[in-house]
Design a protein around this motif. Structure first.
Motif, PDB file in Angstrom:
ATOM      1  N   SER A   2       0.828  -1.202   0.000  1.00 26.82           N
ATOM      2  CA  SER A   2       0.000   0.000   0.000  1.00 26.82           C
ATOM      3  C   SER A   2       0.865   1.257   0.000  1.00 26.82           C
ATOM      4  N   HIS A   5       0.618   6.777   2.813  1.00 29.06           N
ATOM      5  CA  HIS A   5      -0.487   7.521   3.421  1.00 29.06           C
ATOM      6  C   HIS A   5      -1.699   6.611   3.638  1.00 29.06           C
ATOM      7  N   THR A   6      -1.894   5.638   2.741  1.00 31.84           N
ATOM      8  CA  THR A   6      -2.999   4.689   2.904  1.00 31.84           C
ATOM      9  C   THR A   6      -2.754   3.799   4.111  1.00 31.84           C
ATOM     10  N   ASP A   7      -1.505   3.348   4.304  1.00 30.51           N
ATOM     11  CA  ASP A   7      -1.161   2.537   5.469  1.00 30.51           C
ATOM     12  C   ASP A   7      -1.469   3.294   6.765  1.00 30.51           C
ATOM     13  N   VAL A   8      -1.067   4.551   6.812  1.00 31.63           N
ATOM     14  CA  VAL A   8      -1.307   5.360   8.014  1.00 31.63           C
ATOM     15  C   VAL A   8      -2.813   5.460   8.269  1.00 31.63           C
ATOM     16  N   GLU A   9      -3.591   5.720   7.239  1.00 30.23           N
ATOM     17  CA  GLU A   9      -5.051   5.805   7.396  1.00 30.23           C
ATOM     18  C   GLU A   9      -5.637   4.484   7.885  1.00 30.23           C
ATOM     19  N   GLN A  10      -5.166   3.360   7.341  1.00 32.99           N
ATOM     20  CA  GLN A  10      -5.677   2.054   7.760  1.00 32.99           C
ATOM     21  C   GLN A  10      -5.310   1.744   9.203  1.00 32.99           C
ATOM     22  N   GLU A  12      -4.764   4.038  11.522  1.00 29.79           N
ATOM     23  CA  GLU A  12      -5.614   4.924  12.331  1.00 29.79           C
ATOM     24  C   GLU A  12      -7.004   4.322  12.510  1.00 29.79           C
ATOM     25  N   LEU A  13      -7.556   3.747  11.442  1.00 27.49           N
ATOM     26  CA  LEU A  13      -8.876   3.107  11.530  1.00 27.49           C
ATOM     27  C   LEU A  13      -8.850   1.902  12.468  1.00 27.49           C
ATOM     28  N   ASN A  15      -6.781   1.438  14.961  1.00 25.13           N
ATOM     29  CA  ASN A  15      -6.612   1.966  16.312  1.00 25.13           C
ATOM     30  C   ASN A  15      -7.943   2.483  16.862  1.00 25.13           C
ATOM     31  N   THR A  16      -8.669   3.227  16.035  1.00 24.46           N
ATOM     32  CA  THR A  16      -9.980   3.738  16.441  1.00 24.46           C
ATOM     33  C   THR A  16     -10.946   2.586  16.724  1.00 24.46           C
ATOM     34  N   VAL A  94       1.041   8.252  14.233  1.00 23.12           N
ATOM     35  CA  VAL A  94       1.149   6.945  13.580  1.00 23.12           C
ATOM     36  C   VAL A  94       2.420   6.901  12.754  1.00 23.12           C
TER      37      VAL A  94
END
Length: 167
Positions: A2, A5-10, A12-13, A15-16, A94
């Motif tokens: 990936s 930036h996509t890895d960081v978003e995933q 974060e999701l 973690n949330t 992250v």
């Protein structure tokens, strides 16, 4: 692979999702977020924990918990004894390197137990400030928790220290 930036978003999701499962008291959802040996292609029946990425957890004031069973039992115990919990995450950072991700954050926790007089209302709400580090591993099914370490932040006493006192 990936895009970063996509890895960081995933991550974060993921973690949330971990904190939201805790808030809902959803043990099944929380369990699904933790790494299993099969996530890494290892036999569930027999594996070397060091090779299988054995999970670990440190809750504030607790000893280190190692192994998926011990970690999940701790969450079952917390969920069974916590009537209400809400996390307000701040200072979330992250970092992703390859198949490993590190999340640091501050957990601003609001929690409450049952009312002391056995009424239907919640007992007093308590606020707590905790810093946490969550380590995730990339699996074929997405990012999974490998380790959670949370430590309380000591509250300032409000008393000014005497300039002559030893450091």
């Amino acid at each position: 692979m990936s895009a970063p930036h996509t890895d960081v978003e995933q991550v974060e999701l993921a973690n949330t999702a971990f904190y939201e499962a805790m808030e809902r008291g959803d043990f099944e959802a929380l369990s699904s977020l933790w790494l299993t040996p099969s996530d890494l292609g290892h036999d569930e029946g027999y594996h070397d924990p060091a090779q299988a990425g054995e999970v670990s957890c440190v809750h504030p004031g607790w000893p280190v918990l190692n192994g998926r069973g011990e970690v999940l039992r701790s969450y079952a115990l917390i969920m069974a004894n916590t009537e209400y919990i809400q996390f307000f995450l701040t200072d979330v950072h992250v970092s992703v390197t390859g198949d490993t991700a590190l999340v640091t954050c501050t957990e601003n926790i609001l929690s409450g137990g049952p009312s002391p007089d056995d009424s239907d209302e919640l007992g007093p709400l308590v606020g707590q400030l905790v810093v946490a580090t969550n380590v995730f591993r990339r699996t074929p099914d997405g990012w999974k928790l490998w380790s959670h370490h949370a430590s309380p932040v000591l509250a300032e006493s409000g008393e000014e220290e005497d300039d002559d006192s030893p450091a």
